[in-house]
Design a protein around this motif. Structure first.
Motif, short mmCIF file in Angstrom:
data_model
loop_
_atom_site.label_atom_id
_atom_site.label_comp_id
_atom_site.label_asym_id
_atom_site.label_seq_id
_atom_site.Cartn_x
_atom_site.Cartn_y
_atom_site.Cartn_z
N THR A 142 0.83 -1.20 0.00
CA THR A 142 0.00 0.00 0.00
C THR A 142 0.87 1.25 0.00
O THR A 142 0.60 2.22 -0.71
CB THR A 142 -0.93 0.00 1.23
OG1 THR A 142 -1.80 -1.13 1.18
CG2 THR A 142 -1.77 1.27 1.28
N ALA A 182 -6.55 -1.93 -0.06
CA ALA A 182 -5.68 -1.01 0.67
C ALA A 182 -6.44 -0.41 1.84
O ALA A 182 -7.67 -0.31 1.82
CB ALA A 182 -5.18 0.11 -0.26
N LEU A 220 -3.41 6.65 -4.39
CA LEU A 220 -3.18 5.21 -4.32
C LEU A 220 -3.23 4.65 -5.73
O LEU A 220 -4.27 4.65 -6.38
CB LEU A 220 -4.25 4.54 -3.45
CG LEU A 220 -4.12 3.03 -3.29
CD1 LEU A 220 -2.96 2.69 -2.35
CD2 LEU A 220 -5.42 2.45 -2.77
#
Length: 238
Positions: free
Chosen positions: A121, A207, A219
């Motif tokens: 992540t 995540a 992300l």
């Protein structure tokens, strides 16, 4: 696999070679468990030390419990990467998912190992604390460390402390990932908003991250459809 990597490395100058060794699976303090086979860590370390690479990054997420549940990764097609050679870093980095005597915890909700989940992540953008579109090795480890502590304490009460040894000489930070060309989900600036990202139709978490009041948190994700759950201020929405 290490012998194949050494053969490839010997075709180049050591200063042109970076080795990233990642292991997820079962093990104990002296051995890695590969099904019914046991591989002595001293043998693995000897091969890593002999690798003609200026920079070696070794990451182990080995569970020190009974081999009763599945763990690890599956083979996939090889793919090309472009390494950033501008850092001119030399040395060895060793990262362990847990400290001596601790279990490297796993989570059914995360569908995998806790430390690896947060490390990935972080590499996908959550660890980019200076918002420069790059995630460095130091940023990724700091993010995975803090989130592994938080998740393990909250979920099981048994705190898992990742550990690292850095023996490096570097002219610039080691850049692990770049965000510029990736498709991404962007979380707006906010204080203490907690996000869970799921693939559409999936019950496992892609995540888990927190917003920042100072920056938009990005992300990187493969193109597709996702469900994002936001928790904050006593409310929850998706």
């Amino acid at each position: 696999a290490l012998d194949r990597a050494a053969t490839i490395a010997r075709a180049h100058k050591p200063e042109e070679v970076t080795l990233l060794f990642y292991f997820s699976g079962h093990g104990d303090r002296e051995r890695l468990h590969l099904g019914g086979e046991r591989i002595a860590l001293q043998d693995v370390n000897a091969k890593l030390a002999a690798m003609p690479a200026a920079l070696r990054i070794v990451v182990a997420d080995a569970c020190r419990t009974a081999d009763s549940r599945g763990k690890g990764v599956a083979d996939a097609e090889p793919f090309a990467i472009t390494a950033d050679g501008s850092a001119n870093a030399t040395g060895v980095v060793r990262i362990q998912a847990s400290a001596d005597g601790e279990v490297a915890q796993e989570s059914d909700e995360l569908a995998g190992a806790v430390f690896t989940h947060y490390w990935l992540t972080g590499l996908s953008g959550a660890a980019d604390v200076d918002a420069d579109g790059r995630v460095t090795l130091a940023e990724s480890y700091a993010f995975a460390y803090s989130q592994t502590l938080y998740r393990s304490a909250r979920a099981s009460g048994l705190v898992q402390h990742p550990a690292a040894q850095f023996d490096l000489r570097e002219a610039a930070p080691i850049v692990m990932t770049r965000m510029a060309t990736a498709s991404a989900i962007r979380m707006p600036r906010a204080a203490d908003a907690h996000y869970l990202v799921y693939g559409l139709g999936s019950r496992s978490v892609v995540a888990e991250l927190w917003s920042s009041p100072d920056r938009v948190v990005s992300l990187a994700v493969p193109p597709g459809k996702y469900v994002v759950q936001r928790r904050g201020g006593g409310r929850s929405a998706a």
